[in-house]
Design an enzyme around this catalytic site. Structure first.
Site, PDB file in Angstrom:
ATOM      1  N   ASP A 134       0.853  -1.190   0.000  1.00 11.24           N
ATOM      2  CA  ASP A 134       0.000   0.000   0.000  1.00 11.24           C
ATOM      3  C   ASP A 134       0.893   1.245   0.000  1.00 11.24           C
ATOM      4  O   ASP A 134       1.905   1.303   0.699  1.00 11.24           O
ATOM      5  CB  ASP A 134      -0.922   0.002   1.220  1.00 11.24           C
ATOM      6  CG  ASP A 134      -2.065   0.988   1.076  1.00 11.24           C
ATOM      7  OD1 ASP A 134      -3.217   0.546   0.917  1.00 11.24           O
ATOM      8  OD2 ASP A 134      -1.806   2.217   1.104  1.00 11.24           O
ATOM      9  N   ILE A 135       0.497   2.247  -0.781  1.00 11.99           N
ATOM     10  CA  ILE A 135       1.318   3.454  -0.924  1.00 11.99           C
ATOM     11  C   ILE A 135       1.315   4.303   0.352  1.00 11.99           C
ATOM     12  O   ILE A 135       2.233   5.098   0.571  1.00 11.99           O
ATOM     13  CB  ILE A 135       0.829   4.281  -2.145  1.00 11.99           C
ATOM     14  CG1 ILE A 135       1.927   5.166  -2.685  1.00 11.99           C
ATOM     15  CG2 ILE A 135      -0.440   5.051  -1.829  1.00 11.99           C
ATOM     16  CD1 ILE A 135       1.634   5.763  -4.047  1.00 11.99           C
ATOM     17  N   GLU A 144     -12.293   3.414  -1.655  1.00  9.50           N
ATOM     18  CA  GLU A 144     -11.731   4.509  -2.467  1.00  9.50           C
ATOM     19  C   GLU A 144     -11.420   4.042  -3.880  1.00  9.50           C
ATOM     20  O   GLU A 144     -11.572   4.811  -4.829  1.00  9.50           O
ATOM     21  CB  GLU A 144     -10.457   5.046  -1.806  1.00  9.50           C
ATOM     22  CG  GLU A 144     -10.731   5.784  -0.508  1.00  9.50           C
ATOM     23  CD  GLU A 144      -9.455   6.135   0.245  1.00  9.50           C
ATOM     24  OE1 GLU A 144      -8.361   6.018  -0.337  1.00  9.50           O
ATOM     25  OE2 GLU A 144      -9.573   6.506   1.417  1.00  9.50           O
ATOM     26  N   HIS A 197     -10.093  -5.377  -3.626  1.00 10.11           N
ATOM     27  CA  HIS A 197      -8.796  -5.586  -2.983  1.00 10.11           C
ATOM     28  C   HIS A 197      -9.008  -5.948  -1.525  1.00 10.11           C
ATOM     29  O   HIS A 197      -9.955  -5.516  -0.882  1.00 10.11           O
ATOM     30  CB  HIS A 197      -7.894  -4.353  -3.090  1.00 10.11           C
ATOM     31  CG  HIS A 197      -8.538  -3.077  -2.639  1.00 10.11           C
ATOM     32  ND1 HIS A 197      -9.439  -2.382  -3.410  1.00 10.11           N
ATOM     33  CD2 HIS A 197      -8.405  -2.355  -1.489  1.00 10.11           C
ATOM     34  CE1 HIS A 197      -9.836  -1.298  -2.760  1.00 10.11           C
ATOM     35  NE2 HIS A 197      -9.231  -1.258  -1.593  1.00 10.11           N
ATOM     36  N   HIS A 201      -6.954  -5.671   2.045  1.00  4.42           N
ATOM     37  CA  HIS A 201      -5.816  -5.131   2.798  1.00  4.42           C
ATOM     38  C   HIS A 201      -5.352  -6.210   3.774  1.00  4.42           C
ATOM     39  O   HIS A 201      -6.172  -6.779   4.506  1.00  4.42           O
ATOM     40  CB  HIS A 201      -6.228  -3.921   3.644  1.00  4.42           C
ATOM     41  CG  HIS A 201      -6.774  -2.762   2.889  1.00  4.42           C
ATOM     42  ND1 HIS A 201      -6.066  -1.601   2.697  1.00  4.42           N
ATOM     43  CD2 HIS A 201      -7.984  -2.562   2.291  1.00  4.42           C
ATOM     44  CE1 HIS A 201      -6.812  -0.737   2.029  1.00  4.42           C
ATOM     45  NE2 HIS A 201      -7.980  -1.289   1.770  1.00  4.42           N
TER      46      HIS A 201
HETATM   47  P1  AMP Z   1      -9.860   1.415  -0.044  1.00  5.21           P
HETATM   48  O1  AMP Z   1     -10.304   2.592   0.768  1.00  5.21           O
HETATM   49  O2  AMP Z   1     -10.153   0.108   0.620  1.00  5.21           O
HETATM   50  O3  AMP Z   1     -10.389   1.492  -1.465  1.00  5.21           O
HETATM   51  O4  AMP Z   1      -8.288   1.475  -0.080  1.00  5.21           O
HETATM   52  C1  AMP Z   1      -7.527   1.920  -1.159  1.00  5.21           C
HETATM   53  C2  AMP Z   1      -6.077   1.811  -0.761  1.00  5.21           C
HETATM   54  O5  AMP Z   1      -5.284   1.956  -1.928  1.00  5.21           O
HETATM   55  C3  AMP Z   1      -5.601   2.865   0.232  1.00  5.21           C
HETATM   56  O6  AMP Z   1      -5.070   2.214   1.402  1.00  5.21           O
HETATM   57  C4  AMP Z   1      -4.503   3.624  -0.528  1.00  5.21           C
HETATM   58  O7  AMP Z   1      -3.425   4.012   0.296  1.00  5.21           O
HETATM   59  C5  AMP Z   1      -4.099   2.609  -1.573  1.00  5.21           C
HETATM   60  N1  AMP Z   1      -3.511   3.147  -2.799  1.00  5.21           N
HETATM   61  C6  AMP Z   1      -4.000   4.146  -3.564  1.00  5.21           C
HETATM   62  N2  AMP Z   1      -3.216   4.346  -4.633  1.00  5.21           N
HETATM   63  C7  AMP Z   1      -2.224   3.431  -4.552  1.00  5.21           C
HETATM   64  C8  AMP Z   1      -1.075   3.113  -5.351  1.00  5.21           C
HETATM   65  N3  AMP Z   1      -0.800   3.792  -6.472  1.00  5.21           N
HETATM   66  N4  AMP Z   1      -0.257   2.110  -4.963  1.00  5.21           N
HETATM   67  C9  AMP Z   1      -0.519   1.421  -3.815  1.00  5.21           C
HETATM   68  N5  AMP Z   1      -1.574   1.675  -3.031  1.00  5.21           N
HETATM   69  C10 AMP Z   1      -2.407   2.656  -3.378  1.00  5.21           C
END
Ligand code: AMP
Length: 121
Positions: A35-36, A100, A105, A107
């Site tokens: 995760d970024i 988001e 996905h 986590h």
């Molecule tokens: P969610 O709220 O479950 O959709 O989580 C989306 C996740 O994607 C968040 O924890 C972000 O930090 C992560 N994220 C967004 N863009 C990227 C990226 N380019 N590379 C890795 N993780 C990302």
């Protein structure tokens, strides 16, 4: 329920190789990457390579091969990340789940005590 997949989402771009990622594991049907914005010492994202919006979409429509591969990859991520002391797997969906990125996905969080599952209220 109808699931409309938007292939402009950031994980679709990662899968197409349009933006970089820190790959942790990759299989035929599944990608795991860091995760970024990590919220714990271990914070991996596990995604199917297929176009699924959310967990319920994936669980309903993915092939048996995709579902097995995804779950085996979750297990491999946990083993490789060394979360013997415990972890949390979270998947958010749609508005109430505060999702988001509209590509399914999971986590995988660990590496420290994670507290209660949800805030009360
Ligand atoms: P969610 O709220 O479950 O959709 O989580 C989306 C996740 O994607 C968040 O924890 C972000 O930090 C992560 N994220 C967004 N863009 C990227 C990226 N380019 N590379 C890795 N993780 C990302």
């Amino acid at each position: 329920m109808r699931f409309d997949y938007d292939d402009g989402n950031i994980f679709a771009k990662i899968l197409r190789g349009e933006i970089p990622n820190k790959t942790f594991l990759e299989t035929e049907h599944t990608l795991a990457f860091e995760d970024i914005a990590p919220q714990a010492p271990v914070h991996m994202l596990v995604i199917p390579k297929g176009a699924y919006v959310s967990y319920d979409h994936f669980a309903r429509d993915a092939s048996d091969a995709e579902i097995i591969d995804f779950n085996r990859t979750v297990a491999a991520v946990c083993e490789k990340a060394g979360v013997e002391e415990g972890f949390r797997a979270i998947t958010n969906a749609r508005a109430h789940g505060v999702q988001e990125v509209p590509h399914f996905h999971v986590h995988i969080l660990g590496g420290r005590p994670l507290g209660r599952m949800l805030e009360r209220g």
